[in-house]
Design an enzyme around this catalytic site. Structure first.
Site, mmCIF file in Angstrom:
data_model
loop_
_atom_site.group_PDB
_atom_site.id
_atom_site.type_symbol
_atom_site.label_atom_id
_atom_site.label_comp_id
_atom_site.label_asym_id
_atom_site.label_seq_id
_atom_site.Cartn_x
_atom_site.Cartn_y
_atom_site.Cartn_z
ATOM 1 N N ARG A 59 -1.588 -7.205 -2.579
ATOM 2 C CA ARG A 59 -2.725 -6.274 -2.441
ATOM 3 C C ARG A 59 -3.838 -6.902 -1.605
ATOM 4 O O ARG A 59 -4.438 -6.250 -0.743
ATOM 5 C CB ARG A 59 -3.286 -5.931 -3.822
ATOM 6 C CG ARG A 59 -2.510 -4.851 -4.482
ATOM 7 C CD ARG A 59 -2.838 -4.666 -5.932
ATOM 8 N NE ARG A 59 -1.834 -3.759 -6.475
ATOM 9 C CZ ARG A 59 -1.510 -3.663 -7.744
ATOM 10 N NH1 ARG A 59 -2.117 -4.410 -8.641
ATOM 11 N NH2 ARG A 59 -0.586 -2.807 -8.124
ATOM 12 N N GLU A 72 1.770 -0.906 -2.642
ATOM 13 C CA GLU A 72 1.085 -1.871 -3.531
ATOM 14 C C GLU A 72 0.013 -1.163 -4.350
ATOM 15 O O GLU A 72 -1.074 -1.680 -4.597
ATOM 16 C CB GLU A 72 0.405 -2.984 -2.754
ATOM 17 C CG GLU A 72 1.164 -4.078 -2.079
ATOM 18 C CD GLU A 72 2.619 -3.865 -1.764
ATOM 19 O OE1 GLU A 72 3.309 -3.126 -2.485
ATOM 20 O OE2 GLU A 72 3.086 -4.472 -0.812
ATOM 21 N N GLY A 73 0.309 0.062 -4.759
ATOM 22 C CA GLY A 73 -0.628 0.855 -5.555
ATOM 23 C C GLY A 73 -1.439 1.763 -4.645
ATOM 24 O O GLY A 73 -2.173 1.293 -3.773
ATOM 25 N N ARG A 133 -15.068 4.519 30.227
ATOM 26 C CA ARG A 133 -15.045 5.961 30.456
ATOM 27 C C ARG A 133 -16.447 6.506 30.752
ATOM 28 O O ARG A 133 -17.388 6.257 30.001
ATOM 29 C CB ARG A 133 -14.496 6.653 29.192
ATOM 30 C CG ARG A 133 -14.374 8.151 29.289
ATOM 31 C CD ARG A 133 -13.387 8.553 30.314
ATOM 32 N NE ARG A 133 -12.999 9.948 30.203
ATOM 33 C CZ ARG A 133 -12.305 10.574 31.130
ATOM 34 N NH1 ARG A 133 -11.928 9.943 32.232
ATOM 35 N NH2 ARG A 133 -11.973 11.837 30.962
HETATM 36 C C1 LIG Z 1 7.294 1.949 3.562
HETATM 37 C C2 LIG Z 1 7.297 1.658 2.098
HETATM 38 C C3 LIG Z 1 7.654 0.382 1.665
HETATM 39 C C4 LIG Z 1 7.727 0.108 0.299
HETATM 40 N N1 LIG Z 1 8.194 -1.116 -0.110
HETATM 41 C C5 LIG Z 1 8.416 -1.320 -1.432
HETATM 42 C C6 LIG Z 1 9.083 -2.514 -1.881
HETATM 43 O O1 LIG Z 1 9.426 -3.405 -1.097
HETATM 44 N N2 LIG Z 1 9.344 -2.643 -3.210
HETATM 45 C C7 LIG Z 1 8.982 -1.691 -4.128
HETATM 46 O O2 LIG Z 1 9.240 -1.877 -5.299
HETATM 47 N N3 LIG Z 1 8.347 -0.549 -3.728
HETATM 48 C C8 LIG Z 1 8.074 -0.349 -2.428
HETATM 49 N N4 LIG Z 1 7.452 0.816 -2.000
HETATM 50 C C9 LIG Z 1 7.053 1.803 -2.999
HETATM 51 C C10 LIG Z 1 5.539 1.945 -3.142
HETATM 52 O O3 LIG Z 1 4.996 0.847 -3.827
HETATM 53 C C11 LIG Z 1 5.280 3.281 -3.838
HETATM 54 O O4 LIG Z 1 5.565 4.298 -2.890
HETATM 55 C C12 LIG Z 1 3.861 3.424 -4.359
HETATM 56 O O5 LIG Z 1 3.640 2.540 -5.433
HETATM 57 C C13 LIG Z 1 3.574 4.845 -4.856
HETATM 58 O O6 LIG Z 1 4.589 5.282 -5.695
HETATM 59 P P1 LIG Z 1 5.298 6.706 -5.393
HETATM 60 O O7 LIG Z 1 5.653 6.744 -3.956
HETATM 61 O O8 LIG Z 1 6.385 6.905 -6.372
HETATM 62 O O9 LIG Z 1 4.157 7.761 -5.619
HETATM 63 P P2 LIG Z 1 3.860 8.620 -6.939
HETATM 64 O O10 LIG Z 1 3.837 7.724 -8.120
HETATM 65 O O11 LIG Z 1 4.748 9.810 -6.971
HETATM 66 O O12 LIG Z 1 2.368 9.084 -6.649
HETATM 67 C C14 LIG Z 1 2.112 10.041 -5.611
HETATM 68 C C15 LIG Z 1 0.641 10.095 -5.337
HETATM 69 O O13 LIG Z 1 -0.013 10.582 -6.502
HETATM 70 C C16 LIG Z 1 -1.302 10.033 -6.587
HETATM 71 N N5 LIG Z 1 -1.455 9.420 -7.923
HETATM 72 C C17 LIG Z 1 -0.561 8.638 -8.573
HETATM 73 N N6 LIG Z 1 -1.052 8.272 -9.766
HETATM 74 C C18 LIG Z 1 -2.276 8.844 -9.886
HETATM 75 C C19 LIG Z 1 -3.290 8.848 -10.895
HETATM 76 N N7 LIG Z 1 -3.140 8.161 -12.040
HETATM 77 N N8 LIG Z 1 -4.410 9.557 -10.679
HETATM 78 C C20 LIG Z 1 -4.594 10.233 -9.528
HETATM 79 N N9 LIG Z 1 -3.680 10.260 -8.520
HETATM 80 C C21 LIG Z 1 -2.537 9.580 -8.708
HETATM 81 C C22 LIG Z 1 -1.432 9.020 -5.453
HETATM 82 O O14 LIG Z 1 -2.129 9.637 -4.371
HETATM 83 C C23 LIG Z 1 -0.019 8.763 -5.051
HETATM 84 O O15 LIG Z 1 0.102 8.404 -3.679
HETATM 85 C C24 LIG Z 1 7.364 1.103 -0.641
HETATM 86 C C25 LIG Z 1 6.959 2.377 -0.198
HETATM 87 C C26 LIG Z 1 6.943 2.667 1.143
HETATM 88 C C27 LIG Z 1 6.561 4.059 1.594
#
Ligand SMILES: Cc1cc2nc3c(=O)[nH]c(=O)nc-3n(C[C@H](O)[C@H](O)[C@H](O)COP(=O)(O)OP(=O)(O)OC[C@H]3O[C@@H](n4cnc5c(N)ncnc54)[C@H](O)[C@@H]3O)c2cc1C
Length: 440
Positions: free
Chosen positions: A284, A405-406, A309
Protein backbone atom coordinates in the site's frame (compact mmCIF):
# COMPACT_ATOMS: atom_id res chain seq x y z
CA UNK A 1 30.81 19.87 -7.33
CA UNK A 2 28.66 21.03 -4.46
CA UNK A 3 26.96 24.39 -4.20
CA UNK A 4 27.13 27.31 -1.81
CA UNK A 5 24.76 26.87 1.16
CA UNK A 6 21.90 29.34 1.34
CA UNK A 7 18.79 30.31 3.23
CA UNK A 8 16.97 27.05 2.46
CA UNK A 9 19.84 25.15 4.08
CA UNK A 10 19.49 27.26 7.22
CA UNK A 11 15.79 26.39 7.33
CA UNK A 12 16.55 22.71 6.77
CA UNK A 13 19.13 22.99 9.53
CA UNK A 14 16.63 24.51 11.95
CA UNK A 15 13.90 22.00 11.10
CA UNK A 16 16.02 18.87 11.08
CA UNK A 17 18.09 19.47 14.18
CA UNK A 18 21.29 18.93 12.14
CA UNK A 19 24.16 21.35 12.38
CA UNK A 20 24.59 23.67 9.45
CA UNK A 21 27.75 21.78 8.47
CA UNK A 22 25.81 18.50 8.47
CA UNK A 23 23.11 19.91 6.18
CA UNK A 24 25.76 21.28 3.86
CA UNK A 25 27.61 17.94 3.83
CA UNK A 26 24.36 16.16 2.99
CA UNK A 27 23.82 18.47 0.04
CA UNK A 28 27.40 17.88 -1.10
CA UNK A 29 26.97 14.12 -0.71
CA UNK A 30 23.81 14.24 -2.76
CA UNK A 31 25.45 16.26 -5.51
CA UNK A 32 28.40 13.93 -5.55
CA UNK A 33 26.19 10.84 -5.48
CA UNK A 34 25.80 10.73 -9.21
CA UNK A 35 25.78 13.01 -12.18
CA UNK A 36 25.28 16.70 -11.33
CA UNK A 37 21.69 17.29 -10.28
CA UNK A 38 19.38 18.63 -12.96
CA UNK A 39 16.75 20.90 -11.44
CA UNK A 40 13.33 19.29 -11.31
CA UNK A 41 9.87 20.77 -11.25
CA UNK A 42 9.16 18.90 -8.01
CA UNK A 43 11.81 19.61 -5.45
CA UNK A 44 14.16 17.00 -4.04
CA UNK A 45 13.60 18.09 -0.45
CA UNK A 46 12.35 14.61 0.66
CA UNK A 47 15.80 13.27 -0.22
CA UNK A 48 17.41 15.41 2.46
CA UNK A 49 15.98 12.97 5.00
CA UNK A 50 18.03 10.13 3.49
CA UNK A 51 21.60 9.07 4.19
CA UNK A 52 24.21 9.70 1.50
CA UNK A 53 24.28 6.05 0.41
CA UNK A 54 20.48 6.07 0.10
CA UNK A 55 20.56 9.28 -1.92
CA UNK A 56 22.98 7.57 -4.30
CA UNK A 57 20.49 4.74 -4.80
CA UNK A 58 17.71 7.18 -5.69
CA UNK A 59 20.11 8.94 -8.03
CA UNK A 60 20.99 5.62 -9.65
CA UNK A 61 17.32 4.73 -10.22
CA UNK A 62 16.72 8.22 -11.59
CA UNK A 63 19.50 7.66 -14.08
CA UNK A 64 18.04 4.28 -15.10
CA UNK A 65 14.67 6.00 -15.63
CA UNK A 66 16.25 8.73 -17.72
CA UNK A 67 18.33 6.45 -19.92
CA UNK A 68 16.39 3.19 -20.16
CA UNK A 69 13.10 2.74 -18.32
CA UNK A 70 11.49 6.05 -19.36
CA UNK A 71 12.35 5.83 -23.08
CA UNK A 72 11.20 2.17 -23.18
CA UNK A 73 7.99 2.66 -21.16
CA UNK A 74 5.60 3.14 -24.09
CA UNK A 75 6.91 0.03 -25.85
CA UNK A 76 6.73 -2.01 -22.63
CA UNK A 77 3.08 -0.98 -22.24
CA UNK A 78 2.11 -1.72 -25.82
CA UNK A 79 1.16 -5.32 -25.04
CA UNK A 80 0.17 -6.96 -21.78
CA UNK A 81 3.03 -9.45 -21.70
CA UNK A 82 5.32 -9.80 -18.72
CA UNK A 83 8.08 -7.23 -19.23
CA UNK A 84 11.06 -9.48 -18.65
CA UNK A 85 13.64 -6.92 -19.76
CA UNK A 86 12.37 -4.40 -17.21
CA UNK A 87 12.25 -7.02 -14.48
CA UNK A 88 15.76 -8.30 -15.20
CA UNK A 89 17.10 -4.76 -15.30
CA UNK A 90 15.55 -3.97 -11.91
CA UNK A 91 16.95 -7.23 -10.49
CA UNK A 92 20.43 -6.68 -11.96
CA UNK A 93 20.58 -3.13 -10.66
CA UNK A 94 19.62 -4.17 -7.12
CA UNK A 95 16.21 -2.48 -7.10
CA UNK A 96 14.32 -5.75 -6.55
CA UNK A 97 16.76 -6.50 -3.71
CA UNK A 98 15.53 -3.48 -1.74
CA UNK A 99 12.57 -5.64 -0.66
CA UNK A 100 14.74 -8.37 0.91
CA UNK A 101 16.78 -8.73 4.11
CA UNK A 102 20.55 -8.44 3.89
CA UNK A 103 20.95 -12.02 5.17
CA UNK A 104 19.49 -13.26 1.86
CA UNK A 105 21.31 -10.91 -0.48
CA UNK A 106 18.94 -7.98 -0.19
CA UNK A 107 19.63 -4.43 0.90
CA UNK A 108 16.96 -4.29 3.62
CA UNK A 109 16.05 -0.82 2.45
CA UNK A 110 14.06 1.49 4.69
CA UNK A 111 10.61 2.46 3.46
CA UNK A 112 11.64 6.12 3.45
CA UNK A 113 14.13 5.18 0.73
CA UNK A 114 11.84 2.78 -1.11
CA UNK A 115 9.04 5.34 -1.52
CA UNK A 116 11.53 7.64 -3.24
CA UNK A 117 12.71 4.85 -5.55
CA UNK A 118 9.16 3.77 -6.42
CA UNK A 119 8.19 7.41 -6.99
CA UNK A 120 11.03 7.72 -9.52
CA UNK A 121 9.89 4.57 -11.33
CA UNK A 122 6.19 5.56 -11.22
CA UNK A 123 7.06 8.94 -12.75
CA UNK A 124 7.89 7.21 -16.02
CA UNK A 125 6.66 3.60 -15.99
CA UNK A 126 3.91 1.96 -13.92
CA UNK A 127 5.13 -1.47 -15.02
CA UNK A 128 8.56 -0.94 -13.46
CA UNK A 129 7.09 0.56 -10.28
CA UNK A 130 4.57 -2.25 -9.93
CA UNK A 131 7.35 -4.82 -10.22
CA UNK A 132 8.75 -3.43 -6.98
CA UNK A 133 5.43 -3.15 -5.14
CA UNK A 134 4.53 -6.58 -6.56
CA UNK A 135 7.75 -8.00 -5.13
CA UNK A 136 6.72 -6.77 -1.68
CA UNK A 137 3.27 -8.25 -2.09
CA UNK A 138 4.42 -11.63 -3.35
CA UNK A 139 7.59 -12.20 -1.30
CA UNK A 140 6.91 -10.51 2.02
CA UNK A 141 5.05 -13.48 3.55
CA UNK A 142 7.95 -15.73 2.58
CA UNK A 143 10.40 -13.35 4.28
CA UNK A 144 8.19 -13.16 7.35
CA UNK A 145 6.89 -16.71 7.65
CA UNK A 146 8.81 -19.37 5.69
CA UNK A 147 10.97 -21.98 7.41
CA UNK A 148 14.74 -21.30 7.50
CA UNK A 149 15.27 -24.03 4.87
CA UNK A 150 12.71 -22.51 2.48
CA UNK A 151 14.11 -19.02 3.02
CA UNK A 152 17.62 -20.25 2.21
CA UNK A 153 16.35 -21.99 -0.91
CA UNK A 154 14.10 -19.23 -2.25
CA UNK A 155 14.94 -15.76 -1.00
CA UNK A 156 18.39 -15.30 -2.59
CA UNK A 157 16.97 -16.42 -5.93
CA UNK A 158 13.87 -14.20 -5.62
CA UNK A 159 16.15 -11.34 -4.69
CA UNK A 160 18.30 -11.83 -7.82
CA UNK A 161 15.17 -12.17 -9.97
CA UNK A 162 16.01 -15.76 -10.98
CA UNK A 163 12.61 -16.96 -9.82
CA UNK A 164 9.31 -15.24 -9.07
CA UNK A 165 6.53 -15.55 -6.56
CA UNK A 166 2.90 -14.39 -6.72
CA UNK A 167 0.47 -13.46 -3.95
CA UNK A 168 -2.88 -15.25 -4.13
CA UNK A 169 -5.45 -13.78 -1.75
CA UNK A 170 -8.40 -12.50 -3.80
CA UNK A 171 -11.17 -14.92 -4.77
CA UNK A 172 -14.26 -14.66 -6.96
CA UNK A 173 -16.39 -14.09 -3.85
CA UNK A 174 -13.81 -12.33 -1.62
CA UNK A 175 -12.03 -9.16 -2.69
CA UNK A 176 -12.52 -6.13 -0.46
CA UNK A 177 -14.03 -8.42 2.17
CA UNK A 178 -11.07 -10.78 2.41
CA UNK A 179 -12.42 -12.54 5.46
CA UNK A 180 -14.98 -14.08 3.11
CA UNK A 181 -12.35 -16.41 1.61
CA UNK A 182 -13.71 -19.85 0.77
CA UNK A 183 -10.53 -21.65 -0.33
CA UNK A 184 -9.95 -24.39 2.19
CA UNK A 185 -6.76 -26.03 3.48
CA UNK A 186 -7.71 -29.32 5.12
CA UNK A 187 -5.07 -30.92 7.35
CA UNK A 188 -4.03 -34.42 6.22
CA UNK A 189 -1.14 -35.87 8.25
CA UNK A 190 2.00 -33.87 7.51
CA UNK A 191 0.32 -31.94 4.67
CA UNK A 192 -2.67 -29.79 3.75
CA UNK A 193 -5.13 -30.52 0.96
CA UNK A 194 -5.93 -27.25 -0.75
CA UNK A 195 -9.16 -26.62 -2.70
CA UNK A 196 -10.54 -23.37 -4.08
CA UNK A 197 -9.88 -20.66 -6.62
CA UNK A 198 -8.13 -17.30 -6.79
CA UNK A 199 -8.79 -14.37 -9.12
CA UNK A 200 -6.82 -11.37 -10.47
CA UNK A 201 -3.42 -12.81 -9.51
CA UNK A 202 -0.52 -10.71 -10.78
CA UNK A 203 2.40 -12.77 -12.14
CA UNK A 204 0.26 -15.93 -12.13
CA UNK A 205 1.53 -16.72 -15.60
CA UNK A 206 5.21 -16.32 -14.67
CA UNK A 207 5.48 -17.18 -10.98
CA UNK A 208 7.39 -20.24 -9.80
CA UNK A 209 5.79 -20.13 -6.35
CA UNK A 210 2.41 -18.97 -5.03
CA UNK A 211 1.77 -17.57 -1.58
CA UNK A 212 -1.80 -18.72 -0.99
CA UNK A 213 -4.05 -17.70 1.89
CA UNK A 214 -6.80 -20.22 2.68
CA UNK A 215 -9.32 -20.96 5.39
CA UNK A 216 -8.78 -23.73 7.94
CA UNK A 217 -12.06 -25.64 8.07
CA UNK A 218 -14.25 -25.31 11.15
CA UNK A 219 -11.79 -22.92 12.83
CA UNK A 220 -12.58 -19.61 11.15
CA UNK A 221 -8.82 -19.03 10.93
CA UNK A 222 -6.52 -18.64 7.97
CA UNK A 223 -3.26 -20.21 6.93
CA UNK A 224 -0.57 -19.15 4.45
CA UNK A 225 0.85 -21.87 2.21
CA UNK A 226 3.63 -21.79 -0.34
CA UNK A 227 2.63 -23.75 -3.42
CA UNK A 228 5.02 -24.58 -6.27
CA UNK A 229 3.82 -23.92 -9.80
CA UNK A 230 4.14 -27.58 -10.78
CA UNK A 231 1.98 -28.86 -7.89
CA UNK A 232 -0.44 -31.56 -9.05
CA UNK A 233 -3.98 -30.13 -9.14
CA UNK A 234 -2.97 -26.48 -9.63
CA UNK A 235 -4.34 -24.92 -12.79
CA UNK A 236 -3.39 -21.46 -14.07
CA UNK A 237 -5.87 -19.82 -16.46
CA UNK A 238 -4.87 -17.94 -19.59
CA UNK A 239 -3.98 -14.29 -18.94
CA UNK A 240 -6.95 -11.94 -18.59
CA UNK A 241 -7.06 -8.68 -20.56
CA UNK A 242 -7.25 -5.41 -18.57
CA UNK A 243 -7.38 -1.64 -18.96
CA UNK A 244 -3.83 -0.74 -17.97
CA UNK A 245 -0.78 -1.85 -15.99
CA UNK A 246 0.43 -3.64 -19.09
CA UNK A 247 3.63 -5.60 -18.63
CA UNK A 248 2.38 -7.30 -15.44
CA UNK A 249 -0.41 -9.66 -16.56
CA UNK A 250 -2.96 -11.32 -14.29
CA UNK A 251 -4.65 -14.73 -14.36
CA UNK A 252 -6.79 -16.99 -12.16
CA UNK A 253 -5.79 -20.08 -10.21
CA UNK A 254 -7.74 -23.23 -9.42
CA UNK A 255 -6.64 -25.67 -6.72
CA UNK A 256 -8.11 -29.15 -6.86
CA UNK A 257 -6.92 -31.41 -4.05
CA UNK A 258 -3.47 -29.82 -4.16
CA UNK A 259 -1.24 -31.47 -1.54
CA UNK A 260 1.00 -28.94 0.23
CA UNK A 261 3.64 -30.19 2.65
CA UNK A 262 3.41 -28.83 6.21
CA UNK A 263 6.99 -27.62 5.76
CA UNK A 264 5.60 -25.19 3.16
CA UNK A 265 3.30 -23.48 5.65
CA UNK A 266 4.07 -19.81 6.26
CA UNK A 267 4.07 -19.02 9.96
CA UNK A 268 1.71 -20.92 12.21
CA UNK A 269 -1.85 -22.02 11.60
CA UNK A 270 -3.93 -18.88 12.10
CA UNK A 271 -1.19 -16.52 10.85
CA UNK A 272 -2.50 -16.37 7.28
CA UNK A 273 -4.45 -13.15 7.71
CA UNK A 274 -1.71 -11.24 9.54
CA UNK A 275 0.92 -12.36 7.01
CA UNK A 276 -1.33 -11.08 4.23
CA UNK A 277 -1.91 -7.77 6.06
CA UNK A 278 1.84 -7.32 6.53
CA UNK A 279 2.46 -7.82 2.80
CA UNK A 280 -0.44 -5.54 1.88
CA UNK A 281 0.80 -2.83 4.22
CA UNK A 282 4.14 -2.54 2.42
CA UNK A 283 2.46 -2.77 -0.97
CA UNK A 284 0.00 0.00 0.00
CA UNK A 285 2.83 2.36 0.83
CA UNK A 286 4.34 1.41 -2.52
CA UNK A 287 1.06 2.08 -4.36
CA UNK A 288 0.97 5.57 -2.84
CA UNK A 289 4.53 6.23 -3.99
CA UNK A 290 3.83 4.92 -7.48
CA UNK A 291 0.70 7.09 -7.77
CA UNK A 292 2.59 10.19 -6.64
CA UNK A 293 5.38 9.49 -9.11
CA UNK A 294 2.85 9.24 -11.92
CA UNK A 295 1.10 12.42 -10.78
CA UNK A 296 4.43 14.25 -10.76
CA UNK A 297 5.16 12.97 -14.27
CA UNK A 298 1.72 14.09 -15.46
CA UNK A 299 2.21 17.64 -14.15
CA UNK A 300 5.67 17.82 -15.74
CA UNK A 301 4.16 16.83 -19.09
CA UNK A 302 1.22 19.24 -18.79
CA UNK A 303 3.51 22.10 -17.73
CA UNK A 304 5.83 21.41 -20.67
CA UNK A 305 2.85 21.55 -23.02
CA UNK A 306 1.77 24.77 -21.31
CA UNK A 307 5.08 26.32 -22.35
CA UNK A 308 5.08 24.98 -25.90
CA UNK A 309 1.47 25.67 -26.88
CA UNK A 310 0.28 29.14 -27.90
CA UNK A 311 -3.43 29.92 -27.48
CA UNK A 312 -5.25 33.25 -27.74
CA UNK A 313 -2.02 35.21 -28.22
CA UNK A 314 0.09 33.79 -25.40
CA UNK A 315 1.39 30.51 -24.12
CA UNK A 316 -1.14 28.19 -22.52
CA UNK A 317 0.82 28.34 -19.27
CA UNK A 318 0.44 32.12 -19.07
CA UNK A 319 -3.34 31.85 -18.72
CA UNK A 320 -4.40 32.26 -15.11
CA UNK A 321 -6.96 29.45 -15.30
CA UNK A 322 -4.21 27.03 -16.35
CA UNK A 323 -1.86 28.29 -13.63
CA UNK A 324 -4.56 27.72 -11.02
CA UNK A 325 -5.00 24.14 -12.20
CA UNK A 326 -1.24 23.58 -12.05
CA UNK A 327 -1.11 25.25 -8.62
CA UNK A 328 -3.77 22.89 -7.24
CA UNK A 329 -1.97 19.87 -8.64
CA UNK A 330 1.49 20.86 -7.39
CA UNK A 331 0.24 21.84 -3.91
CA UNK A 332 -1.76 18.65 -3.45
CA UNK A 333 1.13 16.50 -4.64
CA UNK A 334 3.55 18.08 -2.16
CA UNK A 335 1.00 17.62 0.64
CA UNK A 336 0.56 13.99 -0.33
CA UNK A 337 4.33 13.42 -0.47
CA UNK A 338 4.57 14.77 3.08
CA UNK A 339 1.85 12.39 4.28
CA UNK A 340 3.56 9.47 2.57
CA UNK A 341 6.85 10.40 4.19
CA UNK A 342 5.19 10.23 7.61
CA UNK A 343 3.61 6.85 6.74
CA UNK A 344 7.00 5.47 5.62
CA UNK A 345 8.69 6.75 8.79
CA UNK A 346 6.00 5.16 10.90
CA UNK A 347 6.46 1.86 9.09
CA UNK A 348 10.24 1.97 9.62
CA UNK A 349 9.80 2.69 13.33
CA UNK A 350 7.07 0.06 13.71
CA UNK A 351 4.58 2.59 15.12
CA UNK A 352 1.23 1.17 16.20
CA UNK A 353 -0.68 3.56 13.93
CA UNK A 354 1.46 2.73 10.87
CA UNK A 355 -1.34 0.84 9.13
CA UNK A 356 -3.80 3.74 9.48
CA UNK A 357 -1.25 6.18 8.07
CA UNK A 358 -0.50 3.78 5.22
CA UNK A 359 -4.25 3.74 4.43
CA UNK A 360 -4.35 7.56 4.57
CA UNK A 361 -1.31 7.87 2.31
CA UNK A 362 -2.66 5.34 -0.18
CA UNK A 363 -6.15 6.85 -0.23
CA UNK A 364 -4.91 10.39 -0.68
CA UNK A 365 -2.16 9.68 -3.22
CA UNK A 366 -4.14 7.35 -5.45
CA UNK A 367 -7.31 9.47 -5.58
CA UNK A 368 -5.13 12.52 -6.17
CA UNK A 369 -3.23 10.79 -8.97
CA UNK A 370 -6.47 9.95 -10.79
CA UNK A 371 -7.55 13.59 -10.56
CA UNK A 372 -4.16 14.99 -11.54
CA UNK A 373 -3.79 12.69 -14.52
CA UNK A 374 -7.34 13.57 -15.68
CA UNK A 375 -6.63 17.32 -15.37
CA UNK A 376 -3.21 17.01 -17.01
CA UNK A 377 -4.77 15.14 -19.92
CA UNK A 378 -7.39 17.88 -20.19
CA UNK A 379 -4.65 20.52 -20.30
CA UNK A 380 -2.90 18.77 -23.17
CA UNK A 381 -6.08 18.71 -25.27
CA UNK A 382 -6.32 16.30 -28.18
CA UNK A 383 -2.68 15.28 -27.87
CA UNK A 384 -3.28 13.94 -24.39
CA UNK A 385 -5.86 11.57 -25.83
CA UNK A 386 -3.49 10.01 -28.37
CA UNK A 387 -1.87 6.65 -27.79
CA UNK A 388 1.62 7.90 -28.60
CA UNK A 389 1.37 10.58 -25.89
CA UNK A 390 2.26 9.27 -22.37
CA UNK A 391 -0.79 10.68 -20.57
CA UNK A 392 -3.16 8.20 -22.19
CA UNK A 393 -1.13 5.42 -20.54
CA UNK A 394 -0.88 7.32 -17.24
CA UNK A 395 -4.65 7.81 -17.29
CA UNK A 396 -5.34 4.09 -17.72
CA UNK A 397 -2.73 3.05 -15.16
CA UNK A 398 -3.94 5.49 -12.50
CA UNK A 399 -7.24 3.69 -12.06
CA UNK A 400 -5.78 0.50 -10.64
CA UNK A 401 -4.02 2.26 -7.77
CA UNK A 402 -7.48 3.23 -6.48
CA UNK A 403 -8.64 -0.42 -6.56
CA UNK A 404 -5.70 -2.75 -5.87
CA UNK A 405 -4.33 -3.31 -2.32
CA UNK A 406 -7.70 -2.17 -0.97
CA UNK A 407 -10.08 0.13 -2.83
CA UNK A 408 -10.25 3.78 -1.71
CA UNK A 409 -13.59 3.13 0.01
CA UNK A 410 -12.08 0.31 2.05
CA UNK A 411 -9.29 2.62 3.25
CA UNK A 412 -11.87 5.28 4.15
CA UNK A 413 -13.64 2.63 6.22
CA UNK A 414 -10.39 1.66 7.97
CA UNK A 415 -9.47 5.28 8.72
CA UNK A 416 -12.99 6.32 9.76
CA UNK A 417 -13.38 3.35 12.08
CA UNK A 418 -10.06 4.25 13.69
CA UNK A 419 -11.13 7.88 14.22
CA UNK A 420 -14.35 6.83 15.94
CA UNK A 421 -12.59 4.19 18.06
CA UNK A 422 -9.83 6.54 19.24
CA UNK A 423 -12.16 9.46 19.97
CA UNK A 424 -13.87 7.37 22.65
CA UNK A 425 -10.72 7.60 24.80
CA UNK A 426 -9.22 10.82 23.43
CA UNK A 427 -9.10 14.26 25.09
CA UNK A 428 -12.45 16.00 24.94
CA UNK A 429 -12.43 19.27 23.01
CA UNK A 430 -11.85 22.16 25.46
CA UNK A 431 -14.68 24.27 23.98
CA UNK A 432 -17.29 21.68 24.98
CA UNK A 433 -19.05 21.66 28.32
CA UNK A 434 -19.58 18.42 30.25
CA UNK A 435 -22.26 15.93 29.29
CA UNK A 436 -23.53 14.36 26.10
CA UNK A 437 -23.55 16.65 23.07
CA UNK A 438 -27.14 15.67 22.44
CA UNK A 439 -28.02 17.80 25.51
CA UNK A 440 -26.82 21.04 23.93
C1 LIG B 1 -4.77 -5.70 -12.20
C2 LIG B 1 -5.09 -6.31 -10.87
C3 LIG B 1 -4.08 -6.97 -10.18
C4 LIG B 1 -4.37 -7.61 -8.97
N1 LIG B 1 -3.40 -8.36 -8.36
C5 LIG B 1 -3.73 -9.10 -7.28
C6 LIG B 1 -2.79 -10.04 -6.73
O1 LIG B 1 -1.65 -10.17 -7.18
N2 LIG B 1 -3.19 -10.82 -5.68
C7 LIG B 1 -4.44 -10.72 -5.13
O2 LIG B 1 -4.73 -11.43 -4.19
N3 LIG B 1 -5.35 -9.83 -5.63
C8 LIG B 1 -5.03 -9.05 -6.68
N4 LIG B 1 -5.95 -8.16 -7.22
C9 LIG B 1 -7.26 -8.05 -6.60
C10 LIG B 1 -7.51 -6.71 -5.91
O3 LIG B 1 -6.79 -6.63 -4.71
C11 LIG B 1 -9.02 -6.57 -5.73
O4 LIG B 1 -9.56 -6.32 -7.02
C12 LIG B 1 -9.41 -5.46 -4.77
O5 LIG B 1 -9.04 -5.79 -3.46
C13 LIG B 1 -10.92 -5.20 -4.78
O6 LIG B 1 -11.62 -6.39 -4.67
P1 LIG B 1 -12.78 -6.73 -5.74
O7 LIG B 1 -12.23 -6.49 -7.10
O8 LIG B 1 -13.31 -8.08 -5.45
O9 LIG B 1 -13.87 -5.64 -5.49
P2 LIG B 1 -15.20 -5.77 -4.60
O10 LIG B 1 -14.85 -6.33 -3.27
O11 LIG B 1 -16.27 -6.43 -5.38
O12 LIG B 1 -15.56 -4.23 -4.40
C14 LIG B 1 -16.04 -3.47 -5.52
C15 LIG B 1 -16.03 -2.01 -5.16
O13 LIG B 1 -16.96 -1.81 -4.11
C16 LIG B 1 -16.54 -0.74 -3.31
N5 LIG B 1 -16.52 -1.20 -1.90
C17 LIG B 1 -16.03 -2.37 -1.43
N6 LIG B 1 -16.19 -2.44 -0.10
C18 LIG B 1 -16.81 -1.29 0.28
C19 LIG B 1 -17.25 -0.76 1.53
N7 LIG B 1 -17.07 -1.44 2.68
N8 LIG B 1 -17.85 0.44 1.55
C20 LIG B 1 -18.02 1.14 0.41
N9 LIG B 1 -17.61 0.71 -0.81
C21 LIG B 1 -17.02 -0.50 -0.87
C22 LIG B 1 -15.17 -0.31 -3.81
O14 LIG B 1 -15.33 0.83 -4.66
C23 LIG B 1 -14.72 -1.48 -4.63
O15 LIG B 1 -13.84 -1.10 -5.68
C24 LIG B 1 -5.67 -7.51 -8.42
C25 LIG B 1 -6.68 -6.80 -9.10
C26 LIG B 1 -6.41 -6.22 -10.32
C27 LIG B 1 -7.52 -5.51 -11.06
Amino acid sequence: MGRVPGASDRIACRNSGWTFAEVFTKMQDFSAAGRAMTPRLFSDHPLLELQASEQSQVQHVRELCRTTIGPAAAEVAREDRFAWDTFRLLAREGVVATAFPAAYGGSDARQVLRVRIIEELGRVCSTAASMITGTDLSARAIVAGASPALKDALLPRLCRGEIQSAFALTEPSAGSDVRGLTSVAQRDGDAYILNGSKKFITRASTADWFTVVARLPAQGRFVGLLVPRDAAGLQVSPEVGKLGWYGVPIASLTFTDVRVAESHRLGEEGDGFSLAQDALLRARIGHAAMALGRAIGAVEIAATYGGDRQVFGKSLGEHQGVQWMLADMATQIEASRALLQVAAQKYDRGDADGATFASMAKLHATDLCMKVVTDALQLTGGRGYLQDFPLERFFRDAKLNQIGEGASEVHKTVIGRDVVRRMASAERHPCLREGPLTDY
